[in-house]
Scaffold this active site. Structure first.
Site, mmCIF file in Angstrom:
data_model
loop_
_atom_site.group_PDB
_atom_site.id
_atom_site.type_symbol
_atom_site.label_atom_id
_atom_site.label_comp_id
_atom_site.label_asym_id
_atom_site.label_seq_id
_atom_site.Cartn_x
_atom_site.Cartn_y
_atom_site.Cartn_z
ATOM 1 N N ASP A 9 0.854 -1.184 0.000
ATOM 2 C CA ASP A 9 0.000 0.000 0.000
ATOM 3 C C ASP A 9 0.894 1.241 0.000
ATOM 4 O O ASP A 9 1.835 1.328 0.804
ATOM 5 C CB ASP A 9 -0.889 0.002 1.247
ATOM 6 N N ASP A 23 -3.008 4.795 -2.365
ATOM 7 C CA ASP A 23 -4.067 5.350 -1.535
ATOM 8 C C ASP A 23 -4.433 6.760 -2.015
ATOM 9 O O ASP A 23 -3.564 7.552 -2.359
ATOM 10 C CB ASP A 23 -3.565 5.397 -0.083
ATOM 11 N N GLU A 46 -6.559 4.243 -5.868
ATOM 12 C CA GLU A 46 -7.869 4.466 -5.237
ATOM 13 C C GLU A 46 -8.394 5.807 -5.743
ATOM 14 O O GLU A 46 -7.835 6.852 -5.433
ATOM 15 C CB GLU A 46 -7.716 4.495 -3.718
ATOM 16 N N HIS A 73 -11.087 -3.368 2.532
ATOM 17 C CA HIS A 73 -10.972 -3.054 3.956
ATOM 18 C C HIS A 73 -11.831 -1.870 4.379
ATOM 19 O O HIS A 73 -11.989 -1.625 5.574
ATOM 20 C CB HIS A 73 -9.509 -2.752 4.290
ATOM 21 N N ASP A 74 -12.368 -1.119 3.408
ATOM 22 C CA ASP A 74 -13.204 0.047 3.714
ATOM 23 C C ASP A 74 -14.686 -0.216 3.486
ATOM 24 O O ASP A 74 -15.499 0.714 3.582
ATOM 25 C CB ASP A 74 -12.786 1.238 2.841
#
Length: 577
Positions: A100, A207, A264, A341-342
């Site tokens: 990440d 991210d 993202e 994960h979100d």
């Protein structure tokens, strides 16, 4: 799929949340050696790569997305040497590994920020975004603008020591880096990217990839909700004026290492704007996550909604919008996913938990949906065994996520702790909170689900259903959700032209019960039929299959009628053209 196509175009990538995957030392927290111990399980699933959520040194205000040192590992997770061993073990099994990349902000404890805040004359002052206070008519100090943090409250925090505000689009403990500063950018490229690329990683999930460039005037955001002091400001800091310049710089580094990226990309609804990031000729990102599907049911503030606030025509419309980049008219690429994960668990959002049979069938139906779409497929840990949301009766004290707790407090303050408002807030969190994806992985039926030792206290409560729903039990059952995923991924890899690259066509966009779509290639097509209800539904598959040769590649029940689908039934047909 042409031989020249990069590996990631026909790939399945498995996302791992380190804290919740596998604890190797009994401290209740997942770790890198624990992930290493499960690589054969991951490999047997049939995936091509793993993506690790942040494992860097962090004070953990936002589960590792607040990084204190890019070149160290969070101590409970292990060491840099553990990551190096994991990289080698993945490569030995023919798998890739992604990390990440979190570079919109750092931790407030990162040495760069500590130096930046030490003085207005600090050499690193301009590495972050500082602004003087404003003052209202009464002389009261106010932030520079009305932007709302993603996690609630003002996006600005006053620093008493240096007498200015710093910008934090996320938590107070996550100050935004100032990408206008070339020395800061160079330090990020070296510390956050090249340090790990030299160790052999194969790429990054990037991210908040569209937030680095802010309009320098930093003017107020439009008032969307007059009840709120601080306004959502995505239009002010997403897709800013220099964002593509910055990504072009990053791409030059990535190209040296032949590294792939998946960005993202929130709050970017226009396909032309998405294409600017993933166009092959622009050479910026390999692909992006579009959030059209998973954002269904959110209010103007993420949890300001009611459970299951969606219709099948809306879901179909969102699916279609994510497929446009792969329709043959662009040189772009994207992804297909339902969980990360979100996000809450997909079965709890779009499937059924009414009975064990409907749970399993709807889990397989949703697997067929996401795996039949074009793009690079991402599967989130536990999705392959059909994990579901935490029980609605769990108390709010079981929730750990900063976002969840901030929202709950926001409603408390806004409503004066009104019972009806608090009940609605809890119901929304029980449906959509990020916590649901972060519960420990359910490996077996022993206490703590095999995530950690029976005596340990997991950092987050294990779901109550682990004795029945776990990987060990499903591995022994050829009809399990896990076995279905293994077969589905195998089939997807055998037919890349229609699965990963086929052109999506929705055959009946307004149907509120059944989702039948086609995926077209020159010589073949898929016909995918999905029943999104708990009742038998009529369909007309004969007209879709025609008189040419066809076969069922996979289905999740024993139905064979071309005129009906059983509850949550899914079928994939391969048709010769």
């Amino acid at each position: 799929m042409s031989r020249e196509a990069p590996w990631w175009k026909n790939a399945t990538i498995y996302q791992i949340y380190p804290a919740s995957y596998k604890d190797s030392n009994g401290d209740g927290i997942g770790d890198i050696p624990g992930i290493h111990s499960k690589l054969d399980y991951i490999h047997d699933l049939g995936v091509d790569a793993i993506w690790l959520c942040p494992m860097y040194d962090s004070p953990q205000y936002d589960m590792g997305y607040d990084i204190r040192d890019y070149e160290k590992v969070y101590e409970p997770y292990g060491t840099v040497a553990d990551v190096e061993a994991l990289v080698a073990a993945c490569h030995e099994r023919g798998m890739k590994i992604l990390l990440d990349l979190v570079i919109n902000h750092t931790s407030h404890l990162h040495p760069w920020f500590l130096e930046s805040k030490s003085s207005k004359t600090s050499a690193k002052r301009d590495w972050y975004i500082w602004r003087p206070a404003k003052y209202d008519a009464d002389g009261k100090r106010q932030p520079p603008n009305n932007w709302r943090s993603v996690f609630g409250g003002s996006a600005w925090e006053w620093d008493e020591e240096s007498q200015e505000y710093y910008l934090h689009l996320f938590a107070i403990q996550q100050p935004d880096l100032n990408w206008e500063n070339p020395m800061m950018r160079a330090a990020v490229y070296e510390s956050a990217m090249e340090f790990w690329l030299r160790k052999g990683i194969d790429g990054f999930r990037v991210d908040t990839v569209n937030m680095y460039s802010k309009e320098q005037s930093l003017t107020d955001a439009p008032v969307i909700d007059s009840r709120l002091e601080w306004q959502p400001a995505f239009s002010m800091y997403c897709n800013g004026p220099r964002i593509h310049e910055f990504l072009g710089e990053m791409s030059q580094i990535l190209t040296k290492y032949n590294a792939m990226t998946v960005g993202e990309l929130p709050h970017t609804p226009e396909i032309a704007d998405v294409l600017a990031y993933v166009s092959e000729k622009e050479s910026q990102l390999s692909m992006v996550f579009q959030f059209d599907i998973v954002d269904i049911g959110f209010g103007n503030v993420r949890y300001n909604t009611v459970p299951r606030d969606w219709t099948l025509p809306l879901l179909r419309e969102r699916v279609a919008s994510t497929q446009v980049l792969m329709d043959g008219t662009t040189d772009g690429w994207s992804t297909t996913f339902l969980e990360n994960h979100d996000q809450a668990r997909s079965i709890s959002r779009w499937g059924s938990e009414e009975t064990p049979e409907l749970w399993a069938r709807s889990a397989k139906m949703l697997a067929v949906l996401v795996a039949s779409l074009s793009g690079t497929l991402f599967v989130y840990q536990g999705q392959e065994i059909g994990m579901v949301n935490a029980p609605a009766e769990w108390d709010i004290s079981e929730y750990k996520d900063l976002d969840s707790l901030n929202y709950y407090k926001f409603v408390q303050d806004l409503s004066g702790n009104d019972p009806a408002a608090m009940g609605a807030a809890k119901s929304a969190l029980a449906h959509l909170a990020r916590d649901h994806a972060r519960m420990p992985m359910q490996w077996d039926g022993t206490p703590n689900a095999g995530f950690t030792t029976p005596e340990a206290k997991p950092w987050m409560r294990v779901h109550d259903n682990y004795p029945e729903l776990n990987a060990k039990r499903q591995a022994l059952d050829p009809k399990s959700v896990l076995s279905f995923w293994r077969e589905l991924l195998r089939i997807r890899k055998v037919h890349p032209q229609v699965f990963a690259e086929g052109i999506f066509v929705d055959t009946d966009p307004l149907n509120e019960s059944v989702f039948v779509f086609e995926k077209q290639d020159i010589r073949q097509k898929l016909v995918v039929a999905l029943n999104f209800t708990s009742d038998t539904q009529s369909v007309n598959l004969t007209s879709r299959l025609g008189s040419t040769s066809h076969k069922v590649l996979l289905q999740n029940s024993g139905g064979n009628s071309l005129d009906s689908l059983e509850a949550y039934e899914a079928r994939i047909y391969l048709v010769d053209l």
